[in-house]
Design a protein around this motif. Structure first.
Motif, PDB file in Angstrom:
ATOM      1  N   GLY A  48     -57.868  76.986  70.955  1.00  0.00           N
ATOM      2  CA  GLY A  48     -59.241  76.740  71.380  1.00  0.00           C
ATOM      3  C   GLY A  48     -59.542  75.263  71.321  1.00  0.00           C
ATOM      4  O   GLY A  48     -60.167  74.691  72.219  1.00  0.00           O
ATOM      5  N   HIS A  49     -59.064  74.617  70.255  1.00  0.00           N
ATOM      6  CA  HIS A  49     -59.064  73.153  70.174  1.00  0.00           C
ATOM      7  C   HIS A  49     -57.772  72.620  70.773  1.00  0.00           C
ATOM      8  O   HIS A  49     -57.771  71.598  71.451  1.00  0.00           O
ATOM      9  N   HIS A  50     -56.695  73.324  70.512  1.00  0.00           N
ATOM     10  CA  HIS A  50     -55.369  73.013  71.057  1.00  0.00           C
ATOM     11  C   HIS A  50     -54.621  74.326  71.212  1.00  0.00           C
ATOM     12  O   HIS A  50     -54.817  75.254  70.428  1.00  0.00           O
ATOM     13  N   LYS A  51     -53.760  74.407  72.207  1.00  0.00           N
ATOM     14  CA  LYS A  51     -53.131  75.692  72.540  1.00  0.00           C
ATOM     15  C   LYS A  51     -52.219  76.218  71.449  1.00  0.00           C
ATOM     16  O   LYS A  51     -51.933  77.424  71.399  1.00  0.00           O
ATOM     17  N   THR A  52     -51.709  75.358  70.552  1.00  0.00           N
ATOM     18  CA  THR A  52     -50.829  75.839  69.480  1.00  0.00           C
ATOM     19  C   THR A  52     -51.471  75.688  68.105  1.00  0.00           C
ATOM     20  O   THR A  52     -50.762  75.607  67.104  1.00  0.00           O
ATOM     21  N   LEU A  93     -63.817  71.740  60.234  1.00  0.00           N
ATOM     22  CA  LEU A  93     -63.814  70.588  59.337  1.00  0.00           C
ATOM     23  C   LEU A  93     -65.220  69.997  59.282  1.00  0.00           C
ATOM     24  O   LEU A  93     -66.056  70.296  60.141  1.00  0.00           O
ATOM     25  N   PRO A  94     -65.505  69.164  58.284  1.00  0.00           N
ATOM     26  CA  PRO A  94     -66.819  68.521  58.219  1.00  0.00           C
ATOM     27  C   PRO A  94     -66.896  67.347  59.186  1.00  0.00           C
ATOM     28  O   PRO A  94     -66.675  66.195  58.835  1.00  0.00           O
ATOM     29  N   GLY A  95     -67.199  67.668  60.432  1.00  0.00           N
ATOM     30  CA  GLY A  95     -67.238  66.662  61.484  1.00  0.00           C
ATOM     31  C   GLY A  95     -67.318  67.332  62.839  1.00  0.00           C
ATOM     32  O   GLY A  95     -67.964  68.361  63.006  1.00  0.00           O
ATOM     33  N   ARG A  96     -66.610  66.751  63.805  1.00  0.00           N
ATOM     34  CA  ARG A  96     -66.658  67.250  65.182  1.00  0.00           C
ATOM     35  C   ARG A  96     -65.636  68.365  65.392  1.00  0.00           C
ATOM     36  O   ARG A  96     -64.440  68.150  65.237  1.00  0.00           O
ATOM     37  N   LEU A  97     -66.122  69.545  65.781  1.00  0.00           N
ATOM     38  CA  LEU A  97     -65.238  70.619  66.208  1.00  0.00           C
ATOM     39  C   LEU A  97     -65.108  70.483  67.718  1.00  0.00           C
ATOM     40  O   LEU A  97     -66.004  70.870  68.478  1.00  0.00           O
ATOM     41  N   ILE A  98     -64.005  69.904  68.154  1.00  0.00           N
ATOM     42  CA  ILE A  98     -63.835  69.573  69.565  1.00  0.00           C
ATOM     43  C   ILE A  98     -63.253  70.769  70.304  1.00  0.00           C
ATOM     44  O   ILE A  98     -62.126  71.194  70.036  1.00  0.00           O
ATOM     45  N   VAL A  99     -64.038  71.308  71.224  1.00  0.00           N
ATOM     46  CA  VAL A  99     -63.672  72.514  71.949  1.00  0.00           C
ATOM     47  C   VAL A  99     -62.947  72.152  73.230  1.00  0.00           C
ATOM     48  O   VAL A  99     -63.436  71.336  74.029  1.00  0.00           O
ATOM     49  N   GLU A 100     -61.804  72.756  73.429  1.00  0.00           N
ATOM     50  CA  GLU A 100     -61.069  72.619  74.688  1.00  0.00           C
ATOM     51  C   GLU A 100     -61.372  73.808  75.593  1.00  0.00           C
ATOM     52  O   GLU A 100     -61.511  73.668  76.804  1.00  0.00           O
ATOM     53  N   ASP A 101     -61.465  75.019  74.997  1.00  0.00           N
ATOM     54  CA  ASP A 101     -61.755  76.244  75.729  1.00  0.00           C
ATOM     55  C   ASP A 101     -62.668  77.095  74.846  1.00  0.00           C
ATOM     56  O   ASP A 101     -62.238  77.587  73.796  1.00  0.00           O
ATOM     57  N   THR A 102     -63.916  77.256  75.275  1.00  0.00           N
ATOM     58  CA  THR A 102     -64.908  77.927  74.426  1.00  0.00           C
ATOM     59  C   THR A 102     -64.556  79.383  74.162  1.00  0.00           C
ATOM     60  O   THR A 102     -64.639  79.858  73.019  1.00  0.00           O
ATOM     61  N   ASP A 103     -64.175  80.120  75.190  1.00  0.00           N
ATOM     62  CA  ASP A 103     -63.857  81.542  75.007  1.00  0.00           C
ATOM     63  C   ASP A 103     -62.666  81.720  74.067  1.00  0.00           C
ATOM     64  O   ASP A 103     -62.669  82.612  73.203  1.00  0.00           O
ATOM     65  N   GLY A 157     -72.356  74.752  75.460  1.00  0.00           N
ATOM     66  CA  GLY A 157     -71.284  74.213  76.289  1.00  0.00           C
ATOM     67  C   GLY A 157     -71.137  72.712  76.224  1.00  0.00           C
ATOM     68  O   GLY A 157     -70.202  72.149  76.826  1.00  0.00           O
ATOM     69  N   PHE A 158     -72.037  72.054  75.470  1.00  0.00           N
ATOM     70  CA  PHE A 158     -71.996  70.595  75.427  1.00  0.00           C
ATOM     71  C   PHE A 158     -71.982  70.057  73.990  1.00  0.00           C
ATOM     72  O   PHE A 158     -71.016  69.457  73.559  1.00  0.00           O
ATOM     73  N   TYR A 159     -73.047  70.313  73.238  1.00  0.00           N
ATOM     74  CA  TYR A 159     -73.173  69.697  71.913  1.00  0.00           C
ATOM     75  C   TYR A 159     -74.137  70.524  71.086  1.00  0.00           C
ATOM     76  O   TYR A 159     -75.241  70.829  71.530  1.00  0.00           O
ATOM     77  N   ALA A 160     -73.701  70.918  69.883  1.00  0.00           N
ATOM     78  CA  ALA A 160     -74.559  71.718  69.009  1.00  0.00           C
ATOM     79  C   ALA A 160     -74.331  71.297  67.563  1.00  0.00           C
ATOM     80  O   ALA A 160     -73.275  71.587  66.986  1.00  0.00           O
ATOM     81  N   PRO A 161     -75.296  70.595  66.942  1.00  0.00           N
ATOM     82  CA  PRO A 161     -75.136  70.153  65.549  1.00  0.00           C
ATOM     83  C   PRO A 161     -75.558  71.233  64.556  1.00  0.00           C
ATOM     84  O   PRO A 161     -76.544  71.938  64.758  1.00  0.00           O
ATOM     85  N   THR A 219     -68.694  70.518  69.812  1.00  0.00           N
ATOM     86  CA  THR A 219     -68.833  69.682  70.994  1.00  0.00           C
ATOM     87  C   THR A 219     -67.710  69.950  71.986  1.00  0.00           C
ATOM     88  O   THR A 219     -66.581  70.258  71.585  1.00  0.00           O
ATOM     89  N   HIS A 220     -68.044  69.857  73.267  1.00  0.00           N
ATOM     90  CA  HIS A 220     -67.062  70.023  74.348  1.00  0.00           C
ATOM     91  C   HIS A 220     -67.047  68.711  75.135  1.00  0.00           C
ATOM     92  O   HIS A 220     -67.788  68.558  76.120  1.00  0.00           O
ATOM     93  N   PRO A 221     -66.230  67.743  74.745  1.00  0.00           N
ATOM     94  CA  PRO A 221     -66.251  66.419  75.377  1.00  0.00           C
ATOM     95  C   PRO A 221     -66.003  66.446  76.883  1.00  0.00           C
ATOM     96  O   PRO A 221     -66.591  65.653  77.621  1.00  0.00           O
ATOM     97  N   MET A 222     -65.151  67.345  77.354  1.00  0.00           N
ATOM     98  CA  MET A 222     -64.860  67.375  78.783  1.00  0.00           C
ATOM     99  C   MET A 222     -66.093  67.766  79.585  1.00  0.00           C
ATOM    100  O   MET A 222     -66.376  67.185  80.636  1.00  0.00           O
ATOM    101  N   HIS A 223     -66.852  68.755  79.088  1.00  0.00           N
ATOM    102  CA  HIS A 223     -68.081  69.139  79.768  1.00  0.00           C
ATOM    103  C   HIS A 223     -69.078  67.978  79.772  1.00  0.00           C
ATOM    104  O   HIS A 223     -69.748  67.717  80.789  1.00  0.00           O
ATOM    105  N   MET A 224     -69.187  67.287  78.642  1.00  0.00           N
ATOM    106  CA  MET A 224     -70.105  66.153  78.554  1.00  0.00           C
ATOM    107  C   MET A 224     -69.684  65.037  79.500  1.00  0.00           C
ATOM    108  O   MET A 224     -70.522  64.405  80.155  1.00  0.00           O
ATOM    109  N   LEU A 225     -68.380  64.815  79.589  1.00  0.00           N
ATOM    110  CA  LEU A 225     -67.865  63.783  80.496  1.00  0.00           C
ATOM    111  C   LEU A 225     -68.161  64.137  81.951  1.00  0.00           C
ATOM    112  O   LEU A 225     -68.521  63.269  82.751  1.00  0.00           O
ATOM    113  N   MET A 226     -68.034  65.419  82.280  1.00  0.00           N
ATOM    114  CA  MET A 226     -68.319  65.863  83.644  1.00  0.00           C
ATOM    115  C   MET A 226     -69.789  65.641  83.992  1.00  0.00           C
ATOM    116  O   MET A 226     -70.124  65.240  85.112  1.00  0.00           O
ATOM    117  N   VAL A 227     -70.683  65.892  83.029  1.00  0.00           N
ATOM    118  CA  VAL A 227     -72.108  65.662  83.257  1.00  0.00           C
ATOM    119  C   VAL A 227     -72.376  64.178  83.474  1.00  0.00           C
ATOM    120  O   VAL A 227     -73.126  63.784  84.386  1.00  0.00           O
TER     121      VAL A 227
END
Length: 328
Positions: free
Chosen positions: A184-188, A207-217, A284-288, A295-303
């Motif tokens: 979900g963050h990384h395929k492996t 972790l105590p920080g950014r949970l970077i999502v690659e694929d939300t589902d 789909g973008f950012y939720a603290p 956070t989903h950086p790719m979605h934010m970058l697309m916006v």
């Protein structure tokens, strides 16, 4: 007889309800997280610190951290020692300007086994470079086995047969570590759960920080599987691979080499149990949240890219209108 009958009835009831009696739970080995990690510096050239810090959680469990002045990622690594072999989770990240003495730090911590150094197996939370860059340091050591963070290597090395739906057991001799797939963050991505200490090592998944999502589902399904796996197990602490929050709950700037008043490494089981619902409600973008940010950086970058495109189109439209008016 009445007491025996009552005890038997109580046990039957708790089992039927899915409740594990307190005395039936495995007793986790005690340990301490109390330590002062190096906070980095605004000017790392002005300080002198070890590139690798080592904290003994207990006599068979070590937490290692790469210095913030070696890499802004400052990743954590974990060494677990059993009766027959040891396990190292992650080998950190090495920037282009420094050499991390990870092997020279880890190998002396291993006890002797049958007159030689105890065998060491290296695994990873996932395949991003800040978690595997130190692998090459161990290639010259015949007692060390490195299992690469690739699906075929994981299937062969750890015995996964139905990724990501099954889990694997790593036997260290009197100590069992479970490997639970969590893409979900990384395929492996893999979370490791140590029965001896009831510690869960969650890499970048939690972790105590950014949970970077690659694929939300995929992230959500992994969170649900992990919750199901750990639901009836004791969890003393959840230990991720980075700390990106200060004690006030604010995120450090991305790439910062200075973490003043850094919060503690550990999260609690409740942080994990809340994760599936939060992922279901993720915008789909950012939720603290208090202890992490999804956070989903790719979605934010697309916006941002779409917004920049619209602005550019408006600018071009304005220029064309201006030229036409001038000509008219």
């Amino acid at each position: 007889m009445k007491i025996q009958t009552l005890v038997a009835a109580w046990l039957a009831t708790t089992l039927l309800l899915g409740v594990t009696p307190a005395y039936a739970q495995a007793t986790a080995a005690a340990g301490s997280l109390e330590t002062d990690w190096f906070e980095g510096a605004a000017d790392c050239s002005a300080v002198s610190v070890p590139q690798i810090e080592v904290h003994a959680f207990n006599e068979t469990t070590y937490i290692l951290r790469q210095s913030l002045c070696s890499t802004f990622e400052a990743p954590f690594m974990y060494l677990l020692i059993g009766e027959d072999k040891a396990l190292l989770i992650d080998t950190g990240g090495v920037d282009a300007l420094s050499s991390t003495p990870l092997a020279d730090t880890v190998l002396p911590l291993l006890p002797q086994k049958d007159g030689s150094q105890m065998p060491l197996t290296i695994v990873h939370s996932h395949g991003h470079s800040d978690h595997k860059a130190g692998d090459a340091e161990f290639t010259a050591h015949p007692s060390v086995r490195v299992i690469e963070a690739q699906l075929d290597a994981l299937e062969a090395g750890l015995g996964f047969t139905d990724w990501p739906n099954d889990s694997a057991r790593i036997e260290l001799g009197g100590r069992t570590v479970h490997a639970i797939p969590t893409p979900g963050h990384h395929k492996t991505h893999i979370v490791y759960y140590d029965e001896a200490t009831a510690l869960a090592f969650t890499g970048d998944f939690l972790l105590p920080g950014r949970l970077i999502v690659e694929d939300t589902d995929t992230y959500l399904k992994s969170a649900e599987r992990l919750v199901a796996f750990l639901n009836d197990k004791p969890v003393t602490h959840i230990l991720g691979a980075h700390v990106e929050h200060d004690q006030a709950g604010e995120l450090y700037n991305f790439g910062s080499l200075h973490h003043p008043k850094e919060r503690g490494l550990a999260l609690g089981k409740d942080d994990l149990m809340a994760l599936p619902a939060r992922l279901k409600n993720f915008n789909g973008f950012y939720a603290p949240y208090p202890n992490y940010v999804i956070t989903h950086p790719m979605h934010m970058l697309m916006v941002v890219a779409a917004g920049a495109g619209i602005v550019l189109m408006l600018v071009i439209w304005g220029i064309v209108r201006f030229i036409r008016k001038r000509r008219g």
